[in-house]
Write a protein that holds these residues in place. Structure first.
Motif, PDB file in Angstrom:
ATOM      1  N   LEU A 259       0.803  -1.230   0.000  1.00  0.00           N
ATOM      2  CA  LEU A 259       0.000   0.000   0.000  1.00  0.00           C
ATOM      3  C   LEU A 259       0.835   1.278   0.000  1.00  0.00           C
ATOM      4  CD1 LEU A 259      -3.041  -0.863   2.288  1.00  0.00           C
ATOM      5  CD2 LEU A 259      -2.652  -1.392  -0.113  1.00  0.00           C
ATOM      6  N   TYR A 260       2.146   1.191  -0.225  1.00  0.00           N
ATOM      7  CA  TYR A 260       2.974   2.382  -0.413  1.00  0.00           C
ATOM      8  C   TYR A 260       2.419   3.163  -1.599  1.00  0.00           C
ATOM      9  CZ  TYR A 260       6.912   5.094  -2.208  1.00  0.00           C
ATOM     10  OH  TYR A 260       7.690   6.104  -2.700  1.00  0.00           O
ATOM     11  N   ARG A 261       2.470   4.488  -1.517  1.00  0.00           N
ATOM     12  CA  ARG A 261       2.104   5.292  -2.680  1.00  0.00           C
ATOM     13  C   ARG A 261       2.975   6.531  -2.727  1.00  0.00           C
ATOM     14  NH1 ARG A 261      -2.624   6.787   0.359  1.00  0.00           N
ATOM     15  NH2 ARG A 261      -3.081   4.623   0.761  1.00  0.00           N
ATOM     16  N   SER A 262       3.113   7.091  -3.928  1.00  0.00           N
ATOM     17  CA  SER A 262       3.959   8.258  -4.088  1.00  0.00           C
ATOM     18  C   SER A 262       3.500   9.039  -5.307  1.00  0.00           C
ATOM     19  CB  SER A 262       5.396   7.758  -4.241  1.00  0.00           C
ATOM     20  OG  SER A 262       6.121   8.563  -5.100  1.00  0.00           O
ATOM     21  N   THR A 263       3.433  10.367  -5.160  1.00  0.00           N
ATOM     22  CA  THR A 263       3.020  11.179  -6.313  1.00  0.00           C
ATOM     23  C   THR A 263       4.247  11.650  -7.067  1.00  0.00           C
ATOM     24  OG1 THR A 263       2.986  13.116  -4.909  1.00  0.00           O
ATOM     25  CG2 THR A 263       0.878  12.045  -5.312  1.00  0.00           C
ATOM     26  N   THR A 264       4.039  11.914  -8.332  1.00  0.00           N
ATOM     27  CA  THR A 264       5.121  12.449  -9.153  1.00  0.00           C
ATOM     28  C   THR A 264       4.536  13.409 -10.176  1.00  0.00           C
ATOM     29  OG1 THR A 264       6.840  11.896 -10.742  1.00  0.00           O
ATOM     30  CG2 THR A 264       5.015  10.375 -10.611  1.00  0.00           C
ATOM     31  N   LEU A 265       5.212  14.511 -10.409  1.00  0.00           N
ATOM     32  CA  LEU A 265       4.743  15.438 -11.433  1.00  0.00           C
ATOM     33  C   LEU A 265       4.946  14.805 -12.805  1.00  0.00           C
ATOM     34  CD1 LEU A 265       6.265  18.799 -10.133  1.00  0.00           C
ATOM     35  CD2 LEU A 265       3.865  18.105 -10.085  1.00  0.00           C
ATOM     36  N   CYS A 266       4.119  15.257 -13.780  1.00  0.00           N
ATOM     37  CA  CYS A 266       4.265  14.717 -15.136  1.00  0.00           C
ATOM     38  C   CYS A 266       5.681  14.916 -15.656  1.00  0.00           C
ATOM     39  CB  CYS A 266       3.287  15.412 -16.081  1.00  0.00           C
ATOM     40  SG  CYS A 266       1.647  14.748 -15.921  1.00  0.00           S
ATOM     41  N   VAL A 267       6.319  16.006 -15.214  1.00  0.00           N
ATOM     42  CA  VAL A 267       7.648  16.303 -15.750  1.00  0.00           C
ATOM     43  C   VAL A 267       8.745  15.486 -15.075  1.00  0.00           C
ATOM     44  CG1 VAL A 267       7.180  18.628 -16.592  1.00  0.00           C
ATOM     45  CG2 VAL A 267       7.729  18.301 -14.194  1.00  0.00           C
ATOM     46  N   GLU A 268       8.422  14.821 -13.969  1.00  0.00           N
ATOM     47  CA  GLU A 268       9.437  14.021 -13.281  1.00  0.00           C
ATOM     48  C   GLU A 268       9.469  12.607 -13.857  1.00  0.00           C
ATOM     49  OE1 GLU A 268       9.271  16.024  -8.835  1.00  0.00           O
ATOM     50  OE2 GLU A 268       8.086  14.244  -9.263  1.00  0.00           O
ATOM     51  N   ASN A 269      10.458  11.865 -13.449  1.00  0.00           N
ATOM     52  CA  ASN A 269      10.547  10.496 -13.927  1.00  0.00           C
ATOM     53  C   ASN A 269      11.031   9.612 -12.776  1.00  0.00           C
ATOM     54  OD1 ASN A 269      10.591   8.333 -15.523  1.00  0.00           O
ATOM     55  ND2 ASN A 269      12.348   8.945 -16.770  1.00  0.00           N
ATOM     56  N   LYS A 270      10.119   8.852 -12.200  1.00  0.00           N
ATOM     57  CA  LYS A 270      10.510   8.071 -11.022  1.00  0.00           C
ATOM     58  C   LYS A 270      10.679   6.588 -11.358  1.00  0.00           C
ATOM     59  CE  LYS A 270       8.835  10.669  -7.092  1.00  0.00           C
ATOM     60  NZ  LYS A 270       7.835  10.740  -6.054  1.00  0.00           N
ATOM     61  N   SER A 271      11.369   5.901 -10.491  1.00  0.00           N
ATOM     62  CA  SER A 271      11.543   4.471 -10.721  1.00  0.00           C
ATOM     63  C   SER A 271      10.216   3.746 -10.521  1.00  0.00           C
ATOM     64  CB  SER A 271      12.588   3.920  -9.756  1.00  0.00           C
ATOM     65  OG  SER A 271      11.959   3.261  -8.694  1.00  0.00           O
ATOM     66  N   LEU A 272      10.070   2.587 -11.109  1.00  0.00           N
ATOM     67  CA  LEU A 272       8.784   1.903 -11.120  1.00  0.00           C
ATOM     68  C   LEU A 272       8.641   0.834 -10.043  1.00  0.00           C
ATOM     69  CD1 LEU A 272       8.221   1.553 -14.950  1.00  0.00           C
ATOM     70  CD2 LEU A 272       7.057   3.079 -13.383  1.00  0.00           C
ATOM     71  N   ASN A 273       9.671   0.703  -9.187  1.00  0.00           N
ATOM     72  CA  ASN A 273       9.571  -0.313  -8.142  1.00  0.00           C
ATOM     73  C   ASN A 273       9.380   0.322  -6.777  1.00  0.00           C
ATOM     74  OD1 ASN A 273       9.705  -2.586  -9.731  1.00  0.00           O
ATOM     75  ND2 ASN A 273      11.940  -2.481  -9.840  1.00  0.00           N
ATOM     76  N   CYS A 274       8.624  -0.364  -5.930  1.00  0.00           N
ATOM     77  CA  CYS A 274       8.328   0.154  -4.605  1.00  0.00           C
ATOM     78  C   CYS A 274       9.618   0.221  -3.779  1.00  0.00           C
ATOM     79  CB  CYS A 274       7.302  -0.747  -3.928  1.00  0.00           C
ATOM     80  SG  CYS A 274       6.958  -0.249  -2.244  1.00  0.00           S
ATOM     81  N   PRO A 275       9.948   1.406  -3.234  1.00  0.00           N
ATOM     82  CA  PRO A 275      11.188   1.506  -2.453  1.00  0.00           C
ATOM     83  C   PRO A 275      11.090   0.779  -1.120  1.00  0.00           C
ATOM     84  CG  PRO A 275       9.981   3.578  -2.394  1.00  0.00           C
ATOM     85  CD  PRO A 275       9.234   2.677  -3.327  1.00  0.00           C
ATOM     86  N   LEU A 276       9.860   0.442  -0.687  1.00  0.00           N
ATOM     87  CA  LEU A 276       9.710  -0.228   0.609  1.00  0.00           C
ATOM     88  C   LEU A 276       9.795  -1.742   0.478  1.00  0.00           C
ATOM     89  CD1 LEU A 276       6.872   1.832   2.364  1.00  0.00           C
ATOM     90  CD2 LEU A 276       9.342   2.170   2.420  1.00  0.00           C
ATOM     91  N   CYS A 277       9.081  -2.292  -0.548  1.00  0.00           N
ATOM     92  CA  CYS A 277       9.046  -3.760  -0.601  1.00  0.00           C
ATOM     93  C   CYS A 277       9.543  -4.326  -1.930  1.00  0.00           C
ATOM     94  CB  CYS A 277       7.626  -4.253  -0.306  1.00  0.00           C
ATOM     95  SG  CYS A 277       6.493  -3.989  -1.668  1.00  0.00           S
ATOM     96  N   GLY A 278       9.903  -3.416  -2.872  1.00  0.00           N
ATOM     97  CA  GLY A 278      10.492  -3.892  -4.130  1.00  0.00           C
ATOM     98  C   GLY A 278       9.493  -4.338  -5.181  1.00  0.00           C
TER      99      GLY A 278
END
Ligand SMILES: C[S@@+](CC[C@H](N)C(=O)[O-])C[C@H]1O[C@@H](n2cnc3c(N)ncnc32)[C@H](O)[C@@H]1O
Ligand SMILES: [Zn+2]
Length: 394
Positions: A259-278
């Motif tokens: 249930l981890y969640r994270s927002t990102t702006l359209c202009v950002e580029n975040k990794s696609l794996n959960c930093p808590l559980c992978g």
């Protein structure tokens, strides 16, 4: 032969509706000859409060349009309960039977010269007001399902910088991720089914409205946006200001495992794996991740004490008091039942959890979206530790 219209009362206003057919058990609004849903009283009450605040802010009479009026209850309530606040209230419905009952309801409420009935298609009538000289102060779009088919015409018919647009959306299953293909084609966004999907639904609707406004080089400012009784409602203004939507629109990544969640702006580029559980994260959006209300406007709405007779005043006051606090928190709430279920914990009382989070130096509040929801700036792993510790005491 169907029954004759009968008189009904909502707030301080009398108006006629067609009664349900004998074969129908109870009140099925969509089966009536002319639509009327008594359960939307709070929705209409708030439009009265908003128009009272708008009239005060403008310091002059208002021109208003309700392009999908049904029996006209909303428009005649505005005219009757906010006497002398309007220059004109245009009530329109495509159904000819609705048109004739709207005319009667205008007469019953002595609104001749203020209330004007039309029997046109909603976009057609709104387009008549697109010219700069004719634009309106208040447009209320309250359709069946999604309001997006009416968004362009409504935005074009509203005065920049000063008017208010109101939209209801009842297509919750589409916006909450049950029909993702439909949602993508109508809203241009990826939806997902999460425990906080009422909030993502609201933010996707705001995003889609901002996109429509952007096509006309306008930006939107949400004044009041909320969820209630299985519908969404947004009040916003449009401004001729340089576009800044790129900083207000983003995605949410959600981990279905922890249930981890994270927002990102359209202009950002975040990794696609959960930093808590992978685990792989699920992406929703784009959606509005900025404020969902304007604190100053809400203060003005609540300062009009003469409207405290409205049938749902108390309920609305609760929501309007919560929204500005929600603005100060990161978007999206945690459903503590879902979290405890996932962690196989007993569920603590929500107020006890909020106290625990607060004494540990984080912010935590309830949300209007759900009575099981908590918004907090505490990271999820910290929140889970609080739940483990509270649960062990139960
Ligand atoms: C949800 S009801 C409106 C309820 C009303 N706003 C209220 O507060 O009671 C939607 C109405 O839109 C009308 N309608 C549907 N499509 C339309 C269109 N394209 N143009 C105008 N009216 C339309 C229907 O006849 C129906 O009365
Ligand atoms: Zn995870």
């Amino acid at each position: 032969m169907s029954a004759e219209p009968l008189l009904f009362k909502e707030g301080k206003t009398l108006f006629k509706i067609y009664p349900p057919e004998k074969k129908d058990k109870g009140f099925v609004p969509t089966n009536l000859k002319v639509f009327y849903n008594p359960r939307m009283v709070a929705n209409r009450d708030l439009s009265i409060m908003v128009c009272a605040a708008l009239r005060r802010k403008l310091g002059r009479s208002i021109t208003a349009l309700e392009p999908l009026s049904g029996c006209g209850v909303r428009g005649v309530r505005l005219g009757h309960e906010l006497e002398n606040f309007f220059n004109a209230i245009i009530l329109n419905d495509i159904n000819p039977v609705a048109y004739s009952i709207i005319k009667e309801n205008i007469e019953i409420n002595h609104l001749r010269g203020v209330g004007y009935a039309f029997n046109e298609e909603a976009n057609f009538i709104m387009n008549l007001f697109a010219h700069r000289a004719w634009r309106l102060d208040y447009i209320d779009v309250d359709p069946f399902g999604s309001p997006i088919p009416y968004a362009s015409a409504a935005i074009r018919a509203a005065k920049f910088n000063s008017s208010i647009l109101a939209f209801t959306a009842t297509d919750m299953s589409v916006l909450c991720g049950v029909y993702p293909t439909k949602a993508f084609s109508k809203y241009g966004a990826l939806t997902s089914r999460t425990e906080y999907s009422h909030e993502t639904a609201l933010r996707i609707l705001l995003y889609r409205l901002s996109l429509t406004a952007g096509a006309f080089e306008l930006t939107i400012k949400p004044l009041i946006a909320y969820y209630m009784d299985h519908y969404l409602r947004v009040y916003f203004s449009v401004f001729k200001t340089p576009p800044h939507t790129i900083n207000q629109v983003g995605y949410i990544y959600h981990c279905t495992k922890c249930l981890y969640r994270s927002t990102t702006l359209c202009v950002e580029n975040k990794s696609l794996n959960c930093p808590l559980c992978g685990s792989k994260l699920v992406l929703s959006g784009p959606m509005w991740i900025d404020k969902i209300c304007d604190e100053e406007f809400i203060k003005n709405v609540l300062s009009i004490k003469s409207l405290d007779y409205l049938p749902s005043y108390k309920q609305l006051k609760n929501i309007l008091t919560t929204l500005p606090i929600e603005n100060t928190m990161p978007p999206f709430y945690y459903d503590i039942h879902v979290l405890c279920d996932l962690m196989q914990l007993k569920v603590p009382k929500i107020d006890v959890l909020i106290d625990k989070i607060s004494v540990n130096g984080f912010k935590a509040i309830r949300t209007h979206f759900s009575n099981k929801g908590v918004k907090t700036d505490a990271p999820l792993d910290v929140l889970k530790q609080f739940l483990i510790s509270l649960s062990s005491e139960l």
